[in-house]
Design an enzyme around this catalytic site. Sequence first.
Site, PDB file in Angstrom:
ATOM      1  N   GLU A  41     -51.606 -13.853 -55.626  1.00 31.68           N
ATOM      2  CA  GLU A  41     -53.205 -13.021 -55.133  1.00 31.68           C
ATOM      3  C   GLU A  41     -52.326 -12.128 -53.867  1.00 31.68           C
ATOM      4  OE1 GLU A  41     -55.805 -16.026 -55.372  1.00 31.68           O
ATOM      5  OE2 GLU A  41     -57.781 -14.198 -54.661  1.00 31.68           O
ATOM      6  N   ARG A  96     -44.643 -27.842 -59.709  1.00 26.02           N
ATOM      7  CA  ARG A  96     -45.304 -26.781 -58.804  1.00 26.02           C
ATOM      8  C   ARG A  96     -43.807 -27.681 -58.004  1.00 26.02           C
ATOM      9  NH1 ARG A  96     -49.471 -25.530 -57.430  1.00 26.02           N
ATOM     10  NH2 ARG A  96     -49.410 -25.156 -55.246  1.00 26.02           N
ATOM     11  N   LYS A 107     -51.624 -20.830 -49.675  1.00 21.10           N
ATOM     12  CA  LYS A 107     -52.417 -20.391 -48.702  1.00 21.10           C
ATOM     13  C   LYS A 107     -53.088 -21.105 -47.703  1.00 21.10           C
ATOM     14  CE  LYS A 107     -51.154 -17.640 -52.349  1.00 21.10           C
ATOM     15  NZ  LYS A 107     -52.024 -16.481 -52.635  1.00 21.10           N
TER      16      LYS A 107
HETATM   17  P1  ATP Z   1     -51.640 -21.501 -53.104  1.00 18.04           P
HETATM   18  O1  ATP Z   1     -51.753 -22.318 -53.868  1.00 18.04           O
HETATM   19  O2  ATP Z   1     -49.880 -21.618 -51.729  1.00 18.04           O
HETATM   20  O3  ATP Z   1     -52.038 -20.078 -52.833  1.00 18.04           O
HETATM   21  P2  ATP Z   1     -51.335 -19.817 -54.894  1.00 18.04           P
HETATM   22  O4  ATP Z   1     -50.729 -20.424 -56.542  1.00 18.04           O
HETATM   23  O5  ATP Z   1     -53.295 -19.820 -55.392  1.00 18.04           O
HETATM   24  O6  ATP Z   1     -50.685 -20.731 -54.174  1.00 18.04           O
HETATM   25  P3  ATP Z   1     -51.075 -17.263 -56.318  1.00 18.04           P
HETATM   26  O7  ATP Z   1     -50.999 -16.175 -55.247  1.00 18.04           O
HETATM   27  O8  ATP Z   1     -51.708 -17.604 -57.672  1.00 18.04           O
HETATM   28  O9  ATP Z   1     -50.955 -18.502 -54.921  1.00 18.04           O
HETATM   29  O10 ATP Z   1     -49.097 -17.823 -56.985  1.00 18.04           O
HETATM   30  C1  ATP Z   1     -47.978 -16.841 -57.645  1.00 18.04           C
HETATM   31  C2  ATP Z   1     -47.798 -17.327 -58.383  1.00 18.04           C
HETATM   32  O11 ATP Z   1     -46.904 -18.186 -57.574  1.00 18.04           O
HETATM   33  C3  ATP Z   1     -48.408 -18.231 -59.453  1.00 18.04           C
HETATM   34  O12 ATP Z   1     -47.810 -18.447 -60.678  1.00 18.04           O
HETATM   35  C4  ATP Z   1     -47.978 -19.974 -59.094  1.00 18.04           C
HETATM   36  O13 ATP Z   1     -48.132 -20.759 -59.895  1.00 18.04           O
HETATM   37  C5  ATP Z   1     -46.409 -19.518 -58.265  1.00 18.04           C
HETATM   38  N1  ATP Z   1     -46.484 -21.068 -57.463  1.00 18.04           N
HETATM   39  C6  ATP Z   1     -47.083 -21.000 -56.265  1.00 18.04           C
HETATM   40  N2  ATP Z   1     -47.522 -21.591 -55.869  1.00 18.04           N
HETATM   41  C7  ATP Z   1     -45.983 -22.717 -55.560  1.00 18.04           C
HETATM   42  C8  ATP Z   1     -45.269 -24.054 -55.992  1.00 18.04           C
HETATM   43  N3  ATP Z   1     -45.706 -24.476 -54.349  1.00 18.04           N
HETATM   44  N4  ATP Z   1     -43.947 -23.871 -57.216  1.00 18.04           N
HETATM   45  C9  ATP Z   1     -44.346 -23.187 -57.622  1.00 18.04           C
HETATM   46  N5  ATP Z   1     -44.611 -22.210 -57.844  1.00 18.04           N
HETATM   47  C10 ATP Z   1     -46.170 -21.774 -57.209  1.00 18.04           C
HETATM   48 MG    MG Z   2     -53.895 -19.590 -56.879  1.00 17.14          MG
END
Ligand code: ATP
Ligand code: MG
Length: 565
Positions: free
Chosen positions: A40, A266, A276
């Site tokens: 995102e 994760r 983020k």
């Molecule tokens: P954040 O919680 O940091 O905002 P998010 O999951 O909301 O992370 P996205 O932009 O939606 O951020 O993530 C893109 C991809 O990266 C998704 O498929 C998510 O599952 C993966 N991802 C995010 N954080 C991790 C992590 N700590 N380890 C592995 N994969 C991750």
């Molecule tokens: Mg997300």
Amino acid sequence: MTDNNTTTPEAKPLDFIRQIIADDLRSGKHHKIVTRFPPEPNGFLHIGHAKSICLNFGAALENNGFCHMRFDDTNPSKEESAYVESIKRDVQWLGFGWGENLFYASDYFDQLYAFALQLINLGKAYVCDLSAEEIRSHRGTLTEPGIESPYRNRTTEENLALFQGMKNGEFSEGSRVLRARIDMFSPNLNMRDPVIYRILKVAHHRTGDKWCIYPMYDYTHCLSDAIEGITHSLCTLEFEDHRPLYDWCLDTLKTPCHPRQIEFARLNLTYTVMSKRKILQMVQGNYVEGWDDPRMLTISGIRRRGYPASAIRKFCADIGIGKKESWIDMSVLENAVRDDMNNNAPRVMAVLNPLKVIIDNYPEGQNEELTAQNHPQKPEMGTRTIPFSREIFIEREDFLEDPPKKFFRLGPDREVRLRYGYFIRCVSVDKDPITGEIIAIHCTYDPQTRGGSAPDGRKVKGTIHWVSVPHAVSCQVRLYDRLFLTENPDADKSVDFKEHLNPESLTILDNCMLEPSLAKTLPGEYFQFERNGYFCADLINSQPGAPVFNRTVTLKDSWVKIEKS
Ligand code: ATP
Ligand code: MG
């Protein structure tokens, strides 16, 4: 950066996801693998995303498939095109490419709208006038069923008219939503008539003012996967409970393609926060210099810090992919960086806290060139010359006026070897008459010891690094320590994670002395400063010819665990 090749997969057993992919190819279920990385664009990527990037792009590459880059841009109030650009840059820096396959969920808004009309026509979606608060309270809990909305049994005609009204901007934000009509008694809360569209009178960074209703993540994600013909939709464990909804949408709409969602654990790393939203708080509150502060584990931060992309890929390969939540110690990441840089970084000499040494018996005005190896284990990296003269800088901590027995560096009447140079012996000390601070030391050198050994066979135990005073290039060096003082700054929800910030995470040294070969350093180039660690010329503050160095990592593991408070 010197290396952007992808790491060759080691001959170790496949992780469970790669095993599923291999089985699906062998059984003929799929002939071509298509994965996707779906960030995102609401912030910069972090090291956790690197795990997902290496998995999605890596598994596709290894199987001659494709990995789509897809921006999951369904929430215009938090998203910006600046984030899109930073995410692209980060993925490319990690060594991956998407070719033609760059997509945006917003590209599918028309199709998603058509799918929503289809759901309404199937009696599987309805417009609900409950407030967000009422929807929440009607939802029930894990132990109590939900309550059906009074709007649940609206006619198809009424739903179609109201949904069109929502789209045309006839209703205010929050007054109505479109909900999937599934099961308010489901044990899975995600299946209790989830909201799939909401009114948001906000312009979108790609579609502008075209829409004032936006689809929700769960609804958008599965359909985007299906539209793109994704075979394996890999996501983190928190989406496990969302899988029934993922499958429900695709089954109900009978999409020709039904990707398989597979969840993995994760990445959690000690001494950092990785959401983020939290990183944004640190940026906006000026707790750090920006998204790319070298103390942060954003991809742009670690790039600036000097972590090589190849080290990140190696780290992701080493930690593997599993199904169980776990914590990785920060030292594991640092070791990957250290190993990579140890292999590739040219060795140079730089003095961080200079103390002047005057070599009394070396002729004034004389210079000579000494030959130094660029890498002790890699003769192919060549040699360079280093100027030597009557005055040199050594590390302040390499001299002690009253050294203990086991101190093998300089002290009064003690002898030490200068790296690539001569033996010197300390004969006297100059002090500031008022403060008593040592301002210079005097030594003599033994002209017979050039190259590091004495013809009479006498030994010295210590070898220290140095830089010739008239040839030295002065520069700023930034030393970094852990950003947080506790292993898991997020653990105690009653304490703001920012309370755990380390006030001494950054030390700026303004008067470091570099050997002259470093004068030409370009931003991003990295070196081992002998005995001091691995350093990279900062990408933002360095100018060609005027480097500012970041300490990327120390030579040895200094992440001794501190007591948990
Ligand atoms: P954040 O919680 O940091 O905002 P998010 O999951 O909301 O992370 P996205 O932009 O939606 O951020 O993530 C893109 C991809 O990266 C998704 O498929 C998510 O599952 C993966 N991802 C995010 N954080 C991790 C992590 N700590 N380890 C592995 N994969 C991750
Ligand atoms: Mg997300």
